[in-house]
Motif scaffolding. Structure first.
Motif, PDB file in Angstrom:
ATOM      1  N   GLU A  44       0.874  -1.176   0.000  1.00 24.42           N
ATOM      2  CA  GLU A  44       0.000   0.000   0.000  1.00 24.42           C
ATOM      3  C   GLU A  44       0.907   1.221   0.000  1.00 24.42           C
ATOM      4  O   GLU A  44       1.516   1.553   1.002  1.00 24.42           O
ATOM      5  N   GLU A  47       1.796   7.309  -1.862  1.00 22.16           N
ATOM      6  CA  GLU A  47       1.510   8.217  -2.976  1.00 22.16           C
ATOM      7  C   GLU A  47       0.273   7.798  -3.777  1.00 22.16           C
ATOM      8  O   GLU A  47      -0.242   8.570  -4.581  1.00 22.16           O
ATOM      9  N   ARG A  48      -0.226   6.597  -3.550  1.00 19.33           N
ATOM     10  CA  ARG A  48      -1.445   6.146  -4.236  1.00 19.33           C
ATOM     11  C   ARG A  48      -2.666   6.147  -3.315  1.00 19.33           C
ATOM     12  O   ARG A  48      -3.741   5.747  -3.726  1.00 19.33           O
ATOM     13  N   GLN A  77      -6.371   2.552  -2.295  1.00 21.44           N
ATOM     14  CA  GLN A  77      -5.225   2.660  -3.184  1.00 21.44           C
ATOM     15  C   GLN A  77      -5.756   2.925  -4.593  1.00 21.44           C
ATOM     16  O   GLN A  77      -6.675   2.257  -5.053  1.00 21.44           O
ATOM     17  N   HIS A  78      -5.177   3.899  -5.275  1.00 18.20           N
ATOM     18  CA  HIS A  78      -5.659   4.338  -6.592  1.00 18.20           C
ATOM     19  C   HIS A  78      -4.677   3.899  -7.670  1.00 18.20           C
ATOM     20  O   HIS A  78      -3.486   4.160  -7.581  1.00 18.20           O
ATOM     21  N   ILE A  79      -5.194   3.220  -8.693  1.00 14.50           N
ATOM     22  CA  ILE A  79      -4.391   2.827  -9.847  1.00 14.50           C
ATOM     23  C   ILE A  79      -5.121   3.334 -11.085  1.00 14.50           C
ATOM     24  O   ILE A  79      -6.298   3.078 -11.271  1.00 14.50           O
ATOM     25  N   ASP A  80      -4.418   4.063 -11.927  1.00 16.97           N
ATOM     26  CA  ASP A  80      -5.001   4.600 -13.159  1.00 16.97           C
ATOM     27  C   ASP A  80      -4.124   4.125 -14.309  1.00 16.97           C
ATOM     28  O   ASP A  80      -2.994   4.555 -14.453  1.00 16.97           O
TER      29      ASP A  80
END
Length: 101
Positions: A44, A47-48, A77-80
Motif C-alpha cells: 500500500e 503516494e497512491r 489505493q488508486h491505480i489509473d
C-alpha cells in the motif's frame, strides 16, 4: 486477474430489460464490485492513497455519499492505467482497492 480490467457478459432476455439495463449502466446505477483472494500482502503505497470522497469524485462507487453525516476516513489505493485499445484513446481504467481484513 491478468489484465488491468476485465468484463462480465450480461444478456437481457427481453427488449424492455435491455432498455432498462442500458439506462442503469448509463446512469451508473449498477455497482460493480470485485473481490480477489490473493497470496501475500500487496504493498500500500502512500503516494497512491486516496479518500473515499476522492474515489467518488473519480467516478468510482465506493459507497460514499456527498450528504453523509459522518466523515468516511476509509483510505483506498488508486491505480489509473491507460487503455491500450486504439479505439479508446484518451481513456483509462481507474481502479481503487483496499484490503478487507
Amino acid at each position: 486477474l491478468d489484465k488491468p480490467t476485465c468484463g462480465v457478459l450480461l444478456i437481457a432476455k427481453t427488449k424492455p430489460a435491455k432498455v432498462d439495463l442500458v439506462k442503469q449502466f448509463t446512469a451508473r446505477i449498477i455497482r460493480k464490485t470485485y473481490t480477489a483472494i490473493i497470496n501475500g500482502v500487496p504493498k500500500e503505497l502512500e503516494e497512491r492513497a486516496i479518500t473515499s470522497k476522492q474515489a467518488h469524485d473519480l467516478g468510482v462507487d465506493v459507497g460514499y455519499f456527498d450528504n453523509q453525516d459522518t466523515a468516511d476516513n476509509t483510505m483506498w489505493q488508486h491505480i489509473d492505467m491507460a487503455l491500450v485499445d486504439n479505439d479508446k484513446r484518451n481513456q483509462s481504467a481507474v481502479t481503487v482497492w483496499r484490503p478487507v481484513k
